[in-house]
Enzyme design. Structure first.
Site, PDB file in Angstrom:
ATOM      1  N   LYS A   1       0.854  -1.188   0.000  1.00 39.16           N
ATOM      2  CA  LYS A   1       0.000   0.000   0.000  1.00 39.16           C
ATOM      3  C   LYS A   1       0.896   1.246   0.000  1.00 39.16           C
ATOM      4  O   LYS A   1       1.789   1.365   0.862  1.00 39.16           O
ATOM      5  CB  LYS A   1      -0.856  -0.043   1.262  1.00 39.16           C
ATOM      6  CG  LYS A   1      -2.211   0.586   1.133  1.00 39.16           C
ATOM      7  CD  LYS A   1      -2.944   0.377   2.456  1.00 39.16           C
ATOM      8  CE  LYS A   1      -4.367   0.772   2.406  1.00 39.16           C
ATOM      9  NZ  LYS A   1      -4.968   0.774   3.740  1.00 39.16           N
TER      10      LYS A   1
HETATM   11  C1  E4P Z   1      -8.380   1.581   3.644  1.00 42.23           C
HETATM   12  O1  E4P Z   1      -7.570   0.823   3.164  1.00 42.23           O
HETATM   13  C2  E4P Z   1      -8.193   2.265   4.927  1.00 42.23           C
HETATM   14  O2  E4P Z   1      -7.523   1.405   5.808  1.00 42.23           O
HETATM   15  C3  E4P Z   1      -9.492   2.597   5.606  1.00 42.23           C
HETATM   16  O3  E4P Z   1     -10.610   2.235   4.855  1.00 42.23           O
HETATM   17  C4  E4P Z   1      -9.530   3.914   6.296  1.00 42.23           C
HETATM   18  O4  E4P Z   1     -10.805   4.100   6.866  1.00 42.23           O
HETATM   19  P1  E4P Z   1     -11.130   5.178   8.013  1.00 42.23           P
HETATM   20  O5  E4P Z   1     -11.434   6.458   7.339  1.00 42.23           O
HETATM   21  O6  E4P Z   1     -12.327   4.610   8.703  1.00 42.23           O
HETATM   22  O7  E4P Z   1      -9.909   5.248   8.886  1.00 42.23           O
END
Ligand code: E4P
Length: 217
Positions: A83
């Protein structure tokens, strides 16, 4: 639409994987912190719990260090997906890694133009954050519609991974728009199974079955 779970909690992941409905996992540094576990250890364990992609995020901001971190992370298991943030260095890293056949999830996408750049960089997945978009007064699902349109216009292979999902309606709208994947916290995925009329129906059928005095088998 593929279902990924957005957590580093291995108990939740194992439980959801047992339903056979889980296609992958996404994590981020905040979720690793929440788990209280060692990043490498917990990522390795998660990779063993699901067959699909497990996103593990680099924390460097410059391309050479991102590559070094990715090199370490991709050795964890074959299903690790690196990522990277949607920055110039993140997309340079994306291009280099996907050219070598490594899966990359480009995260923290908040505009359709950013998603266009991620696709041009060869991203396996792009993660538009709908919940955070909504929180800030923008329309998260409109962003998904725009990205779907652009990707279809040019037949980009990058999968739209709807992230920052907060509730069941986000899931429904993602599926209606034709997103490829959505990643949601365990509680949101569990909520999809629920309907008051299902519970009421089961209770009614069981009450009547009881009255028949019969047994199956
Ligand atoms: C995606 O890969 C992220 O980890 C995640 O969806 C972030 O979500 P949040 O806005 O609830 O922290």
């Amino acid at each position: 639409m593929k279902f990924f779970v957005d957590t580093a909690d291995t108990k939740d992941i194992a439980e959801l994987a047992a339903t056979g409905l889980l296609d992958g996992v996404t994590t981020n540094p905040s979720l690793i912190h929440k788990s209280g576990r060692d990043f490498m250890d917990v990522t390795k364990e998660i990779c063993g719990l699901v067959d699909g992609p497990v996103s593990a995020e680099v924390v460097a901001l410059d391309h050479p260090t991102m590559m070094k971190e990715a090199e370490i992370l991709r050795k964890i298991a074959d299903n690790v997906c690196i990522k990277v943030p949607l920055t110039i260095d993140g997309l340079k890293t994306c291009k280099a890694l996907t050219s070598e056949g490594t899966m990359v999830n480009v995260t923290l996408c908040f505009s359709a133009n950013q998603a266009l750049l991620a696709a041009k960089a060869g991203a396996t997945f792009v993660s538009p954050f709908v919940g955070r978009h909504d929180d800030n007064g923008f329309d998260g699902m409109a962003l998904i519609e725009d990205i779907r349109l652009i990707y279809d216009n040019y037949d980009f292979g990058t999968e739209i991974l709807v992230a920052s999902v907060r509730h069941a309606i986000h899931v429904l709208q993602s599926a209606k728009i034709g997103a490829d994947v959505m990643t949601a916290p365990p509680a949101v995925i569990r909520s999809l199974f629920n309907h008051v009329l299902t519970d009421k129906g089961i209770a009614g059928f069981l009450a009547d079955w009881e009255k028949t005095g019969q047994k199956i088998g």
